[in-house]
Motif scaffolding. Structure first.
Motif, mmCIF file in Angstrom:
data_model
loop_
_atom_site.group_PDB
_atom_site.id
_atom_site.type_symbol
_atom_site.label_atom_id
_atom_site.label_comp_id
_atom_site.label_asym_id
_atom_site.label_seq_id
_atom_site.Cartn_x
_atom_site.Cartn_y
_atom_site.Cartn_z
ATOM 1 N N ILE A 140 3.028 -3.844 -8.145
ATOM 2 C CA ILE A 140 3.287 -3.320 -6.893
ATOM 3 C C ILE A 140 3.306 -4.348 -6.089
ATOM 4 C CG2 ILE A 140 2.334 -1.857 -5.230
ATOM 5 C CD1 ILE A 140 0.552 -0.624 -7.648
ATOM 6 N N THR A 141 4.572 -4.597 -5.242
ATOM 7 C CA THR A 141 4.857 -5.432 -4.378
ATOM 8 C C THR A 141 5.172 -4.965 -3.257
ATOM 9 O OG1 THR A 141 7.059 -5.808 -4.732
ATOM 10 C CG2 THR A 141 5.646 -6.738 -6.332
ATOM 11 N N GLU A 142 5.253 -5.908 -2.196
ATOM 12 C CA GLU A 142 5.877 -5.514 -0.834
ATOM 13 C C GLU A 142 7.117 -4.786 -0.622
ATOM 14 O OE1 GLU A 142 5.198 -8.273 -1.673
ATOM 15 O OE2 GLU A 142 6.882 -9.617 -0.833
ATOM 16 N N ARG A 143 7.895 -5.346 -1.901
ATOM 17 C CA ARG A 143 9.221 -4.815 -1.929
ATOM 18 C C ARG A 143 9.509 -3.294 -2.822
ATOM 19 N NH1 ARG A 143 12.550 -10.453 -3.127
ATOM 20 N NH2 ARG A 143 11.548 -11.475 -1.237
ATOM 21 N N GLY A 144 8.592 -3.127 -3.481
ATOM 22 C CA GLY A 144 8.702 -1.987 -4.195
ATOM 23 C C GLY A 144 7.926 -2.026 -5.506
ATOM 24 N N VAL A 145 7.915 -1.122 -6.642
ATOM 25 C CA VAL A 145 7.277 -1.227 -7.879
ATOM 26 C C VAL A 145 8.310 -1.599 -8.998
ATOM 27 C CG1 VAL A 145 5.475 0.193 -9.375
ATOM 28 C CG2 VAL A 145 5.562 0.701 -7.202
ATOM 29 N N PHE A 146 7.688 -2.640 -9.460
ATOM 30 C CA PHE A 146 8.621 -3.317 -10.629
ATOM 31 C C PHE A 146 8.052 -3.190 -11.875
ATOM 32 C CE2 PHE A 146 9.872 -5.232 -6.488
ATOM 33 C CZ PHE A 146 11.137 -4.446 -6.571
ATOM 34 N N LYS A 147 8.670 -3.246 -13.027
ATOM 35 C CA LYS A 147 8.491 -3.651 -14.385
ATOM 36 C C LYS A 147 7.873 -5.142 -14.322
ATOM 37 C CE LYS A 147 8.111 0.432 -16.534
ATOM 38 N NZ LYS A 147 6.993 0.764 -16.665
ATOM 39 N N PRO A 148 7.124 -5.547 -15.126
ATOM 40 C CA PRO A 148 6.764 -7.081 -15.015
ATOM 41 C C PRO A 148 8.028 -7.886 -15.266
ATOM 42 C CG PRO A 148 5.006 -6.145 -16.369
ATOM 43 C CD PRO A 148 6.034 -4.696 -16.021
ATOM 44 N N GLY B 259 0.760 -1.095 -0.016
ATOM 45 C CA GLY B 259 -0.049 0.040 0.081
ATOM 46 C C GLY B 259 0.902 1.090 0.119
ATOM 47 N N ARG B 260 1.766 1.338 0.779
ATOM 48 C CA ARG B 260 2.859 2.474 0.977
ATOM 49 C C ARG B 260 3.535 2.672 -0.576
ATOM 50 N NH1 ARG B 260 3.778 0.366 5.978
ATOM 51 N NH2 ARG B 260 5.703 -0.788 5.537
ATOM 52 N N HIS B 261 4.090 1.505 -1.062
ATOM 53 C CA HIS B 261 4.533 1.953 -2.356
ATOM 54 C C HIS B 261 3.631 2.404 -3.266
ATOM 55 C CE1 HIS B 261 8.482 0.243 -0.919
ATOM 56 N NE2 HIS B 261 7.894 -0.986 -0.720
ATOM 57 N N GLY B 262 2.388 1.712 -3.438
ATOM 58 C CA GLY B 262 1.495 1.854 -4.466
ATOM 59 C C GLY B 262 0.827 3.273 -4.358
ATOM 60 N N ALA B 263 0.863 3.595 -3.172
ATOM 61 C CA ALA B 263 0.056 5.101 -2.964
ATOM 62 C C ALA B 263 0.887 6.252 -3.692
ATOM 63 C CB ALA B 263 -0.004 5.281 -1.330
ATOM 64 N N ALA B 264 2.116 6.240 -3.760
ATOM 65 C CA ALA B 264 3.035 7.092 -4.220
ATOM 66 C C ALA B 264 2.483 7.240 -5.879
ATOM 67 C CB ALA B 264 4.542 6.680 -4.359
ATOM 68 N N LEU B 265 1.952 6.251 -6.320
ATOM 69 C CA LEU B 265 1.158 6.420 -7.724
ATOM 70 C C LEU B 265 -0.120 7.031 -7.854
ATOM 71 C CD1 LEU B 265 2.260 2.665 -8.757
ATOM 72 C CD2 LEU B 265 3.411 4.389 -9.355
ATOM 73 N N VAL B 266 -0.549 7.161 -6.650
ATOM 74 C CA VAL B 266 -1.969 7.586 -6.707
ATOM 75 C C VAL B 266 -1.959 9.199 -6.147
ATOM 76 C CG1 VAL B 266 -4.384 7.330 -5.724
ATOM 77 C CG2 VAL B 266 -2.888 5.361 -6.077
#
Ligand code: MRU
Length: 344
Positions: free
Chosen positions: A326-334, A139-146
């Motif tokens: 979006i994972t618990e380790r950060g946001v990655f390209k597939p 959630g913390r990593h993904g929220a940066a995209l919102v």
């Protein structure tokens, strides 16, 4: 939030999602066969929630094995694992959690069976606790995209209900909301089982996060009007090449998002990433009952009796339609997943 799954007084207690939103009821599973049945009947559903439940099912079944001999105990637990693994084929979290329980069992070779039984309960609780912690990190990593003012389209239910708590896709929404961003969710109803209408809308309303429900066939038109800023969905299994298996209809959303230049994100923990499966073509897609399609919510018929039906429960979204994972380790390209998660 009401717990989706918990170990309570020697039983596995599940919030019965097949009854939501009209009824908030619980199933108390006192044996592993009831746990397996609950998974099969979608009383508990969503990849991480199924994993946690299966782990607790293994622990529950283990308590009922009447032997002091470790080898006989391991054999009996193996049978319970096989029974739970045969419930649903697509979400890899189910198999991941069962394997983790088997590894715990193997690591305790030589200990008293009573002690091993206790350790299995503790391990299943750890799987639950870790799942919630991972969702919060995601959630913390993904929220940066919102951003403030964003409208997010989601499909199916990848919320607290689909996990141990907090949610994957809805974890991203929740985290952005908790940061004070004024956001809104558009929830696809998600035919045929209506997880979006029954569960996502209910869950967000419980938390007072603004949500608007649409039927699945409205998404394209709404995107064309410029009303969606990003899509975030969950996953049931992500192959090594980044292809994503998720609820049927996810692929259509991804194609629409690409056609309208809208970012399409998938939120999932490492327990959903299956590096042993090279691509989406190799993922088994669960085929469910025709009645899910020929009736609404199992009761009201909407199609002629005997009509031929297709009912795949999941589809594959190719990696090239996924903006990022979006994972618990950060946001990655597939395509980065295989290197990021190769040691797990
Ligand atoms: O058939 P279901 O309801 O178990 O399917 C669930 C989904 O497809 C979810 O979107 C997926 O598991 C992600 S859940 C965090």
């Amino acid at each position: 939030m009401i717990p989706t799954v918990e170990w309570k007084e020697g039983a596995v207690r599940l919030l019965d999602q097949s009854r939501l939103p009209e009824h908030v009821e619980f199933v108390n599973c006192r044996d592993y066969r009831t746990v397996a049945m609950a998974i099969r009947e979608l009383r508990v559903r969503g990849a991480p929630a199924i994993g946690v439940t299966a782990a607790m099912g293994v622990a529950l079944g283990a308590q009922g094995i009447d032997t002091a001999d470790y080898e006989a105990f391991v054999k009996a637990v193996g049978g319970i694992c096989d029974h739970l693994a045969a419930t649903r084929p697509t979400a890899v979290n189910l198999f991941w959690a069962i394997e983790r329980m088997k590894r715990t069992l193997a690591s305790l070779r030589g200990r008293a069976v009573m002690e091993v039984k206790r350790a299995l309960i503790e391990e299943s609780q750890r799987i639950l606790d870790e799942d919630i912690a991972m969702n919060k990190a995601m959630g913390r990593h993904g929220a940066a995209l919102v951003h403030d003012g964003h409208t997010i389209l989601t499909h199916c239910n990848a919320g607290a209900l689909a996990t141990g708590g907090y949610g994957t896709a809805l974890g991203v929404v929740r985290a952005a909301w908790e940061q004070g961003k004024k956001i809104r969710v558009i929830a696809d109803e998600t035919r045929p089982v209506l997880q979006g209408a029954r569960l996502t809308a209910w869950e967000l309303m419980q938390d007072k996060i603004p949500v608007t429900l649409i039927t699945d066939n409205m998404a394209g038109s709404i995107m064309r009007q410029g009303l969606i800023h990003l899509c975030v969905v969950g996953a049931d299994r992500i192959a090594a090449n980044g292809d994503v298996a998720n609820k049927i209809g996810t692929y259509s959303v991804a194609v629409l998002a690409r056609a309208h230049g809208i970012p399409f994100y998938v939120a999932a923990p490492y327990s959903t990433i299956d590096l042993a499966t090279s691509s989406g073509d190799r993922i088994t897609i669960e085929q469910r009952n025709a009645e899910e399609v020929t009736s609404i919510h199992g009761s009201h018929p909407i199609a002629p009796l005997g009509v031929e039906v297709l009912n795949p429960a999941f589809d594959i979204t190719p990696a090239d339609l996924v903006t990022a994972i979006i994972t618990e380790r950060g946001v990655f390209k597939p395509y980065e997943l295989a290197t990021q998660f190769k040691h797990d």
